[in-house]
Design an enzyme around this catalytic site. Structure first.
Site, PDB file in Angstrom:
ATOM      1  N   SER A 124     -24.942 112.871 119.611  1.00 26.46           N
ATOM      2  CA  SER A 124     -25.626 114.124 119.934  1.00 26.46           C
ATOM      3  C   SER A 124     -25.965 114.161 121.414  1.00 26.46           C
ATOM      4  O   SER A 124     -26.211 113.111 122.027  1.00 26.46           O
ATOM      5  CB  SER A 124     -26.923 114.188 119.118  1.00 26.46           C
ATOM      6  OG  SER A 124     -27.789 115.180 119.622  1.00 26.46           O
ATOM      7  N   TYR A 149     -35.173 110.163 116.028  1.00 23.44           N
ATOM      8  CA  TYR A 149     -33.840 110.597 115.595  1.00 23.44           C
ATOM      9  C   TYR A 149     -32.817 110.341 116.703  1.00 23.44           C
ATOM     10  O   TYR A 149     -31.771 109.728 116.491  1.00 23.44           O
ATOM     11  CB  TYR A 149     -33.852 112.092 115.225  1.00 23.44           C
ATOM     12  CG  TYR A 149     -32.475 112.715 115.264  1.00 23.44           C
ATOM     13  CD1 TYR A 149     -31.534 112.415 114.288  1.00 23.44           C
ATOM     14  CD2 TYR A 149     -32.095 113.575 116.299  1.00 23.44           C
ATOM     15  CE1 TYR A 149     -30.248 112.956 114.339  1.00 23.44           C
ATOM     16  CE2 TYR A 149     -30.827 114.122 116.357  1.00 23.44           C
ATOM     17  CZ  TYR A 149     -29.904 113.810 115.376  1.00 23.44           C
ATOM     18  OH  TYR A 149     -28.632 114.337 115.432  1.00 23.44           O
ATOM     19  N   LYS A 153     -29.327 107.642 117.466  1.00 25.84           N
ATOM     20  CA  LYS A 153     -27.979 107.967 117.966  1.00 25.84           C
ATOM     21  C   LYS A 153     -27.632 107.080 119.166  1.00 25.84           C
ATOM     22  O   LYS A 153     -26.529 106.540 119.249  1.00 25.84           O
ATOM     23  CB  LYS A 153     -27.900 109.446 118.367  1.00 25.84           C
ATOM     24  CG  LYS A 153     -28.045 110.424 117.200  1.00 25.84           C
ATOM     25  CD  LYS A 153     -26.924 110.274 116.206  1.00 25.84           C
ATOM     26  CE  LYS A 153     -27.019 111.268 115.058  1.00 25.84           C
ATOM     27  NZ  LYS A 153     -26.084 110.948 113.957  1.00 25.84           N
TER      28      LYS A 153
END
Ligand code: NAD
Ligand code: UD1
Length: 339
Positions: A124, A149, A153
């Site tokens: 992302s 979050y 990644k």
């Protein structure tokens, strides 16, 4: 190619499974339905006319994923499975580190045991954190994020880079998505968030269809052309094309682990998205301007040069097409897959 798609029942996964099945690939899906249902795959089967084997399994079940890959002869895995809500990750970090990191580790160990060495990972733009200059280029380091979050990644990218460095037989694409929006033009599959959407375009669509009363624009006093934040919205079908291009590239190039931005390279403001949606849908989107949302950056968009030069991929669909397709999905399925 024989391809396993983890998280294939989800938003981006279901669109990718459809495209791969239509292109004649042999596709199977593994999903635990924590944020999806089997209905998306039923619709993919209806659209493609192809039966998609669907394995209900949590990736953290390592014996399960090992058995699934063992002897199955998968050429590649596309790994979408993960939790993705930023706010929830701040409140429940262990769920995010547990699911996203442990799920990926179990998957790559199972791939290693099975001799499947080609992987496409959903990363992302959040890995650029809040210090990267805009437009974001893949060379920027160090990767970081402003929330748990996003850190899953950045950490997963690092794990995969280290894995490919240790064993050059791995070929891994780290695809950094910008803001995926829109839906398949049939209106049969699309994004179906649980509860009140966090993201802009599903929120707009739910206001337009009457599920929510009005949109709050998070701040109009940014240093941008109209005062609202600008993002790089990308049609989910362009994103899917990027995955296909990455798979083809990996099959030809022993690159180790390599990152590519998947974005359009242009920023669109919140007000421009609202206007484009109203025009495409022919429905008003009532909104009020509220305070800024903590953690929002004024502007971000991709430098998409590397994907163009190396993968031969460019995004072709504009914001009105994204909105028209989103509206077809939302208006035909006011309650998403539950309706
Ligand atoms: P989604 O929630 O619709 O799809 C993820 C799928 O993974 C769901 O079907 C869910 O049930 C499944 N899943 C989650 N944990 C699992 C586990 N442990 N085992 C098996 N299945 C599991 O999300 P999406 O929007 O399709 O996103 C796909 C991927 O792309 C995610 O990794 C996400 O973080 C990443 N991504 C998404 C966006 C976005 O805005 N949608 C942006 C950047 C990156
Ligand atoms: C958010 C996440 C990002 C994640 C991405 C996944 C944050 C801070 N960032 O990105 O880490 O990778 O989703 O898709 O959560 N907006 C409104 N009103 C709303 C909702 C959004 O005005 O009700 C605005 C936001 O201020 C932002 C834009 O719309 O400027 C897009 O927001 P959103 O869809 O949440 O995406 P990002 O914030 O870019």
């Amino acid at each position: 190619m024989k391809i396993l798609v983890t998280g294939g029942a989800g938003y981006i996964g279901s669109h990718t499974v459809l495209a791969l099945a239509e292109a004649g690939h042999d596709v199977e899906v593994v999903d635990n339905f924590v944020n999806s249902s089997a209905e998306s795959i039923r619709r993919v089967e209806k659209l493609s006319g192809v039966k998609i084997p669907l394995h209900e399994l949590d990736l953290r079940d390592e014996p399960g994923i090992t058995a699934l890959l063992d002897g199955a002869g998968f050429d590649s895995v596309i790994h979408f499975a993960g939790l993705k809500a930023v706010g929830e990750s701040v409140r429940q970090p262990l769920d995010y580190y547990g699911n996203n990191l442990e799920g990926t580790l179990a998957l790559v160990r199972a791939m290693q045991a099975a001799g499947t060495r080609q992987l496409v990972f959903s990363s992302s733009a959040t890995v650029y954190g809040d210090r990267a200059p805009v437009p974001y280029t893949e060379e920027f380091e160090p990767l970081d994020s402003t929330n748990p979050y996003g850190r899953t990644k950045a950490m997963t990218e690092q794990i995969l880079v280290d894995l490919a460095a240790a064993d050059p037989s791995w070929r891994i694409a780290l695809l950094r998505y910008f803001n995926p929006v829109g839906a398949h033009p049939s209106g049969e599959i699309g994004e179906d968030p649980n509860g009140i959407p966090n993201n802009l375009t599903p929120f707009i669509a739910q206001v337009a269809v009457g599920r929510l009363e009005s949109l709050t624009v998070f701040g109009d006093d940014y240093d941008t052309a109209d005062g609202t934040c600008e993002r790089d919205y990308i049609h989910v079908l362009d994103l899917v094309d990027g995955h296909v291009a990455a798979l083809e590239y990996l099959a030809e190039h022993p690159v180790g682990a390599r990152a590519w931005n998947l974005g359009t390279g242009t920023g669109t403001s919140v007000l421009q998205v609202i206007r484009a949606f109203e025009k495409a849908a022919g429905v008003p989107v009532p909104y009020v301007v509220g305070p800024r949302r903590a953690g929002d950056l004024p502007v971000n968009y991709a430098d998409a040069t590397r994907a163009r030069e190396e993968l031969g991929w460019v995004a072709t669909r504009g914001i009105e097409e994204m909105c028209a397709d989103l509206w077809r999905w939302q208006s035909q399925n006011p309650q998403g897959f539950k309706g």
